[in-house]
Design an enzyme around this catalytic site. Sequence first.
Site, PDB file in Angstrom:
ATOM      1  N   THR A 198      -3.382   6.187 -22.094  1.00 43.48           N
ATOM      2  CA  THR A 198      -3.259   4.861 -21.501  1.00 43.48           C
ATOM      3  C   THR A 198      -1.822   4.408 -21.741  1.00 43.48           C
ATOM      4  OG1 THR A 198      -4.019   3.883 -23.570  1.00 43.48           O
ATOM      5  CG2 THR A 198      -5.655   4.155 -21.828  1.00 43.48           C
ATOM      6  N   LYS A 242      -1.561   0.581 -25.044  1.00 47.24           N
ATOM      7  CA  LYS A 242      -1.905   0.451 -26.472  1.00 47.24           C
ATOM      8  C   LYS A 242      -0.612   0.513 -27.276  1.00 47.24           C
ATOM      9  CE  LYS A 242      -6.618   2.071 -25.823  1.00 47.24           C
ATOM     10  NZ  LYS A 242      -6.895   2.908 -24.666  1.00 47.24           N
ATOM     11  N   ARG A 281      -1.706  -2.454 -18.534  1.00 49.21           N
ATOM     12  CA  ARG A 281      -2.958  -1.693 -18.605  1.00 49.21           C
ATOM     13  C   ARG A 281      -2.917  -0.602 -17.547  1.00 49.21           C
ATOM     14  NH1 ARG A 281      -5.944  -4.530 -21.935  1.00 49.21           N
ATOM     15  NH2 ARG A 281      -7.588  -2.983 -21.793  1.00 49.21           N
ATOM     16  N   GLU A 332      -0.526   4.844  -0.436  1.00 51.10           N
ATOM     17  CA  GLU A 332      -1.344   6.030  -0.687  1.00 51.10           C
ATOM     18  C   GLU A 332      -0.513   7.298  -0.524  1.00 51.10           C
ATOM     19  OE1 GLU A 332      -4.912   5.923   1.625  1.00 51.10           O
ATOM     20  OE2 GLU A 332      -5.693   4.213   0.527  1.00 51.10           O
ATOM     21  N   TYR A 373       0.860  -1.195   0.000  1.00 51.88           N
ATOM     22  CA  TYR A 373       0.000   0.000   0.000  1.00 51.88           C
ATOM     23  C   TYR A 373       0.888   1.234   0.000  1.00 51.88           C
ATOM     24  CZ  TYR A 373      -5.019  -0.348   0.156  1.00 51.88           C
ATOM     25  OH  TYR A 373      -6.325  -0.472  -0.206  1.00 51.88           O
ATOM     26  N   ASP A 377      -6.282  13.709 -25.265  1.00 53.11           N
ATOM     27  CA  ASP A 377      -6.268  12.312 -24.822  1.00 53.11           C
ATOM     28  C   ASP A 377      -5.599  11.519 -25.943  1.00 53.11           C
ATOM     29  OD1 ASP A 377      -6.771   9.664 -24.328  1.00 53.11           O
ATOM     30  OD2 ASP A 377      -8.841   9.953 -23.686  1.00 53.11           O
TER      31      ASP A 377
HETATM   32  N1  DSN Z   1     -11.654   0.548 -25.259  1.00 55.07           N
HETATM   33  C1  DSN Z   1     -10.615   1.402 -25.801  1.00 55.07           C
HETATM   34  C2  DSN Z   1     -10.403   1.178 -27.230  1.00 55.07           C
HETATM   35  O1  DSN Z   1     -10.533   0.043 -27.653  1.00 55.07           O
HETATM   36  O2  DSN Z   1     -10.075   2.096 -27.957  1.00 55.07           O
HETATM   37  C3  DSN Z   1     -10.893   2.791 -25.504  1.00 55.07           C
HETATM   38  O3  DSN Z   1     -11.095   2.912 -24.135  1.00 55.07           O
END
Ligand code: DSN
Length: 423
Positions: free
Chosen positions: A219, A222, A228, A49, A47, A193
Amino acid sequence: MQRDTAIFNLIEEERIRQTEGLELIASENYVSPQVMEAQGSVLTNKYAEGYPSKRYYGGCEVVDKVEELARSRASELFNADYVNVQPHSGSQANAAIYLACLKPGDKIMGFDLSHGGHLTHGSPVNFSGKTYQTSFYGVERESGLLNYTHIREKALLEEPRLIICGASAYSRDIDYEQFRSIADEVGALLLADISHPSGLIAKGILNDPLPFCDMVTTTTHKTLRGPRGGMILMGQDFDNPLGLKTLKGDIRPMSSLLDGAVFPGIQGGPLEHVIAAKAVAFGEALTDDYLHYMVQVQANAQRLAKGLMNKGYEIVSGGTDNHMMLIDLRNKGINGKEAEFALGSIHITANKNMVPFDDKSPFVTSGIRLGTPAVTTRGLKEKDMDIIADLIDEALMHRANERQLAELKKQVVAMMADRPLFV
Ligand code: DSN
């Protein structure tokens, strides 16, 4: 302790599915063994925080170093003055931005989800659409492209407090400088974003939003090929727009508001095992190998788009600048749901997707979205994209012919057989 065979057998089943299949979901990728190892480490027990050197728990001296390393690597990768690596996801990163910059009922303007935007950019079914007053810009019907003149007109009409640029299904580069001038004209804050193309941006292949946008979210799983998770970046810190002050009466900088919005604003303890895996992925992304990977991702996407267009498929906007493409299937007499199913039956994974001005529901859709980050990690190159275009076309055109589909599935499995999952 007895092994949990129920779960581990399922994990093995999924490993086989991923190994044998051809992964074309634009938002998925395969992480390195080191990313996997960091995420599956003892850090999951801790933990922490708070933030490095300002924690609410003892024993954080090691995870402090882990989080500092993740922040400094991300800062180098994106040339960012401020980094917060704690958001559990891209949605959490966006939620923290809204919490820091907006009051409930404030106006936000985002890219229409059905034109390629994202749920958290104001969709009525998402907290963003329920909490704030929303308006949307979209692409042009004819070109499938963003039109900055129309976005400006819309912004002048709506006077949003925050404009969001960035997409989950738009295959063209974004002109952040134009968005900046629109935001300045209407007195709005600007958020980019970049969850999808962040890897391409980090390596200079696409326009960089950091010099133009107040805040940037992404994110990490990707194109960035990490675990993730999410992250918030700022090119430069600035005074908070709400004029909030510290107890001493100083104006709080945006960095302090963003940190507070992530924790304790919307999250509790950070996932230090995931933050360690993010640090590993950022370290990988700083290498020339990753630059070559990103160049290949883009080359593969462009080749796949060309191969499909040669077969009469309509790619929205007529091509791609990044790692993905959106195919409008209406001229082929097949909907997105049927296409996803047909491709799935030959071990090609893709997702059905709304296309701009779609006349079908999100459960059916008129399109599919394809991306090349995962197949490029598996080592596929341009000539393989030609084969994939053939396989896709054959599967869609002969989707009722089970024997032919079984034959195509064998071809997919053979193609992936000598492509290791781990690089
Ligand atoms: N679910 C994601 C995507 O596939 O682009 C976006 O959050």
